[in-house]
Design a protein around this motif. Structure first.
Motif, PDB file in Angstrom:
ATOM      1  N   MET A   1       0.850  -1.177   0.000  1.00 46.58           N
ATOM      2  CA  MET A   1       0.000   0.000   0.000  1.00 46.58           C
ATOM      3  C   MET A   1       0.890   1.233   0.000  1.00 46.58           C
ATOM      4  SD  MET A   1      -3.197   1.020   0.233  1.00 46.58           S
ATOM      5  CE  MET A   1      -3.673   2.741   0.079  1.00 46.58           C
ATOM      6  N   ARG A 184      -6.970  -1.507  -0.160  1.00 41.19           N
ATOM      7  CA  ARG A 184      -6.403  -0.386  -0.921  1.00 41.19           C
ATOM      8  C   ARG A 184      -7.399   0.758  -1.030  1.00 41.19           C
ATOM      9  NH1 ARG A 184      -4.128  -4.608  -4.057  1.00 41.19           N
ATOM     10  NH2 ARG A 184      -5.898  -4.535  -5.509  1.00 41.19           N
ATOM     11  N   GLY A 188      -6.716   3.772   1.442  1.00 36.67           N
ATOM     12  CA  GLY A 188      -6.367   4.893   0.571  1.00 36.67           C
ATOM     13  C   GLY A 188      -7.141   6.147   0.927  1.00 36.67           C
TER      14      GLY A 188
END
Length: 232
Positions: A1, A184, A188
């Motif tokens: 990540m 993700r 994110g």
């Protein structure tokens, strides 16, 4: 990540599990919306501080239980602090939210969980994500969680318009590709808020690896707000 440029690695490390947990409980489990009121137990902890900030960013009013010594720090995060002592807890919360709250995030369990459920207004959601009340109990920890989940399901069978659910951030790992894609996406979002300065990471202290014992003692002391970080 990938970590966004400019985001301090120590700060980013506080969000990897805690930020992901907080985001998913808030937006996927409870689906908190602007104008709602939420209660976060142990709001001075690693998950609690992130959860409180994300809820405020979402436009929610945040009440949080903690020891009285944390009041000033919590108010700086936009949290309305509530003394965490069980005796009189429901009355203290109702003094701030007479009609109850829209969501409660509870990692304590035990009698506190019962109070959490009673504090829900119609249509509210109780998200349980641990059982700190029984962490020193003898026996199989899996059975503790299974009993907790059964308790929540029993509440769901009652009339009243409430919903109770158990949250596990690692659920879904049997489908690795889908799990990683979800991580993700959600992490994110958290990293982007932190990189933009909207989400303040709470690093209570940093320790070198050779002082890990001190770090663990501080982390378990319940005297700090935020996360204790080990650095190389």
């Amino acid at each position: 990540m990938p970590v966004p440029a400019g985001l301090d690695p120590a700060a980013a490390s506080t969000l990897v599990v805690n930020g992901l947990t907080a985001w998913r409980m808030l937006h996927r489990a409870a689906r908190v919306r602007a104008g709602q009121t939420v209660l976060v137990h142990g709001v001075n902890g690693g998950v609690g501080t992130v959860l409180a900030e994300l809820a405020a960013i979402a436009g929610a009013r945040v009440l949080g239980t903690a020891a009285p010594r944390h009041r000033d720090a919590l108010r700086s995060l936009g949290v309305e602090p509530v003394d965490y002592a069980l005796d009189g807890l429901e009355d203290r919360v109702r003094a701030l939210a007479p009609d109850g709250v829209d969501a409660v995030f509870d990692h304590v369990g035990g009698d506190v969980l019962t109070v959490s459920h009673r504090l829900l207004r119609r249509g509210g959601t109780l998200v349980s994500y641990g059982s700190a009340d029984t962490r020193d109990a003898h026996g199989n920890a899996t059975w503790t969680i299974l009993r907790l989940m059964a308790r929540l399901q029993g509440w769901n069978l009652r009339p009243g318009g409430h919903r109770a659910t158990f949250f596990n951030v690692w659920a879904g790992k049997r489908n690795p590709a889908r799990f990683r894609a979800g991580v993700r996406e959600d992490l994110g979002q958290v990293f982007a808020l932190a990189a933009a300065g909207r989400l303040r990471t709470q690093v209570a202290a940093t320790f070198p690896l050779d002082r890990v014992t001190e770090a663990v003692r501080l982390a378990e002391s319940r005297t700090v707000v935020g996360k204790v970080v080990l650095v190389p």
